[in-house]
Design a protein around this motif. Structure first.
Motif, mmCIF file in Angstrom:
data_model
loop_
_atom_site.group_PDB
_atom_site.id
_atom_site.type_symbol
_atom_site.label_atom_id
_atom_site.label_comp_id
_atom_site.label_asym_id
_atom_site.label_seq_id
_atom_site.Cartn_x
_atom_site.Cartn_y
_atom_site.Cartn_z
ATOM 1 N N GLY A 21 0.793 -1.224 0.000
ATOM 2 C CA GLY A 21 0.000 0.000 0.000
ATOM 3 C C GLY A 21 0.821 1.268 0.000
ATOM 4 N N ASP A 22 2.116 1.166 0.354
ATOM 5 C CA ASP A 22 2.989 2.347 0.358
ATOM 6 C C ASP A 22 3.657 2.590 -0.983
ATOM 7 N N LEU A 23 3.599 1.603 -1.885
ATOM 8 C CA LEU A 23 4.242 1.749 -3.189
ATOM 9 C C LEU A 23 3.661 2.944 -3.937
ATOM 10 N N GLY A 41 3.692 5.783 -14.214
ATOM 11 C CA GLY A 41 3.916 4.401 -14.608
ATOM 12 C C GLY A 41 5.139 3.763 -13.991
ATOM 13 N N GLU A 42 5.903 4.498 -13.203
ATOM 14 C CA GLU A 42 7.106 3.965 -12.564
ATOM 15 C C GLU A 42 6.831 3.644 -11.091
ATOM 16 N N ASN A 43 7.424 2.537 -10.614
ATOM 17 C CA ASN A 43 7.259 2.126 -9.218
ATOM 18 C C ASN A 43 8.360 2.729 -8.350
ATOM 19 N N VAL A 44 7.956 3.365 -7.249
ATOM 20 C CA VAL A 44 8.903 3.983 -6.317
ATOM 21 C C VAL A 44 8.604 3.486 -4.914
ATOM 22 N N TRP A 45 9.633 2.921 -4.263
ATOM 23 C CA TRP A 45 9.487 2.488 -2.870
ATOM 24 C C TRP A 45 9.922 3.618 -1.947
ATOM 25 N N ALA A 57 15.765 9.264 -11.795
ATOM 26 C CA ALA A 57 15.186 10.607 -11.689
ATOM 27 C C ALA A 57 13.732 10.572 -11.244
ATOM 28 N N TYR A 58 12.989 9.527 -11.650
ATOM 29 C CA TYR A 58 11.567 9.481 -11.275
ATOM 30 C C TYR A 58 11.363 9.264 -9.772
ATOM 31 N N CYS A 59 12.421 8.884 -9.051
ATOM 32 C CA CYS A 59 12.322 8.718 -7.595
ATOM 33 C C CYS A 59 12.468 10.042 -6.848
ATOM 34 N N ALA A 60 12.982 11.072 -7.523
ATOM 35 C CA ALA A 60 13.211 12.357 -6.862
ATOM 36 C C ALA A 60 11.879 13.021 -6.528
ATOM 37 N N PRO A 61 11.700 13.499 -5.298
ATOM 38 C CA PRO A 61 10.422 14.129 -4.915
ATOM 39 C C PRO A 61 10.085 15.328 -5.784
#
Length: 392
Positions: A290-292, A297-301, A359-363
């Motif tokens: 549920g936190d994913l 379209g990209e998955n970020v933990w 880059a997609y993980c950056a807030p």
């Protein structure tokens, strides 16, 4: 009181009290010798206990009591009957889930399950008659209650304190404590070499873990930690199905107090955690499903992003969660507590995160806050931050 050791099989307690009325006793009292004595007395009488969260405000206490349905409520000064529901023969404890999201649920663990956990844990850690446990975590949580249960069920010496403090940690070590359960925030404040064994649960452990620390994975439904340093305790099975961790063992919960159960007909517990088993057979936990965050379209933990942010010299701690966005579906947002006197911009954070993550993980948003709301075991309450931001 019975006792078990790694050298002797634990007794089956489910048949010892067949003719007893099995009460559920709510223990509304701080962690101290009194609560330990009441737990032991309850078990000797064939009853189960429900340790009530002492940090909860009165409305939440009432909600927890309503969910647990105890038949008796005991404080340090009083004992009253309560219109509740008895437990089944062999039940040992009812623990309310930490409530990091949604309504808390009440988990029923049997004495057999608690005993299986105690024996397997002591075998893995090499605990013997010379050791002594310090309990400084709340007994309303499975981590704190597990310390008390292991000590009572194996006749291991126990020192109890009402909450964690550095002075209390050191005083207990001076008085012979050799084993302790801690969370990561507490570990940062102490000298870990004062103890032979430290069990570390709650939030993600630090990267520079002392050699005498054992990380644990588990939950209330699994009877607490059942995976130590990525390896299952004896008697615990792991199955990763479609990326989701499932567990099976004698340590698992019997049921929720409302009669429902997350355990399937073959005895497997659906954990709701994503993970994988590496080539060496160790389990790696990626996070709650549920936190994913799915952004563009990209998955970020969130845990991975938090680790990256926390490595910035201006950051004391952070919490990462998703927020709805019309363009991306959801965006990565970070709530950040700064070190004293430090400043930080969104561009600073994005640049820093992109040094180690895609880059997609950056807030895409940051929120500077004074503190991260956490449970008593140090788990960030992401839903509270999300709710507050959405309501603004």
């Amino acid at each position: 009181m019975w006792a078990v050791t790694p050298e002797t099989p634990f007794p089956s307690v489910a048949c010892q009290y067949a003719e007893c009325v099995n009460e559920l006793i709510c223990l509304d009292m701080p962690c101290g010798q009194e609560i330990v004595d009441r737990i032991q007395k309850a078990w000797e009488n064939g009853d189960a206990v429900f340790p009530l969260n002492q940090q909860a405000p009165l409305p939440l206490k009432k909600q927890l009591i309503e969910a647990a349905r105890p038949t008796r409520i005991v404080t340090l000064d009083n004992e009253t009957s309560h219109e509740g529901q008895p437990v089944e023969t062999g039940d040992g404890v009812v623990i309310a889930t930490s409530g990091t999201s949604g309504e808390p649920k009440c988990v029923v663990l049997t004495l057999d399950a608690l005993t299986a956990s105690a024996v397997a844990s002591h075998r893995r850690l090499g605990i013997d008659a010379e050791d002594a446990w310090l309990c400084c975590l709340p007994p309303s949580h499975v981590g704190g209650f597990g310390v008390i249960a292991r000590s009572l069920l194996t006749s291991t010496r126990l020192i109890v304190q009402d909450g964690f403090s550095v002075d209390g940690y050191n005083t207990a070590a001076d008085n012979g404590a050799t084993c302790v359960s801690l969370v990561a925030t507490a570990l940062k404040r102490v000298d870990p070499q004062r103890y032979t064994t430290i069990l570390l649960g709650g939030s993600r452990p630090p990267t520079d873990l002392p050699a005498n620390c054992t990380t644990t994975y588990g939950m209330t439904e699994s009877g607490g930690g059942v995976i130590y340093n990525g390896v299952a305790l004896d008697g615990v099975e792991i199955d990763v199905r479609e990326g989701i961790i499932h567990l099976r063992s004698a340590m698992l919960m019997r049921t929720f107090r409302d009669g429902t159960s997350p355990i399937d007909s073959d005895g497997w517990l659906y954990t709701g955690d994503a993970g994988f088993i590496d080539a060496q057979g160790k389990l790696f936990v990626e996070g709650r499903v549920g936190d994913l965050i799915i952004t563009g379209g990209e998955n970020v933990w969130p845990d991975q992003v938090e680790q990256a942010i926390n490595s910035h010299p201006s950051v004391a701690e952070s919490c990462v969660a998703s927020l709805p966005d019309p363009e991306w579906g959801h965006i990565v947002s970070a709530w950040i507590v700064l070190n004293v006197g430090a400043t930080l911009t969104l561009d600073d954070v994005r640049h820093h995160v992109k040094q180690t993550l895609p880059a997609y993980c950056a807030p895409r948003q940051i929120h500077i806050v004074g503190a991260i709301p956490r449970t008593s075991l140090g788990k960030a309450q992401r839903h509270l931050l999300q709710r507050e931001q959405i309501q603004k």
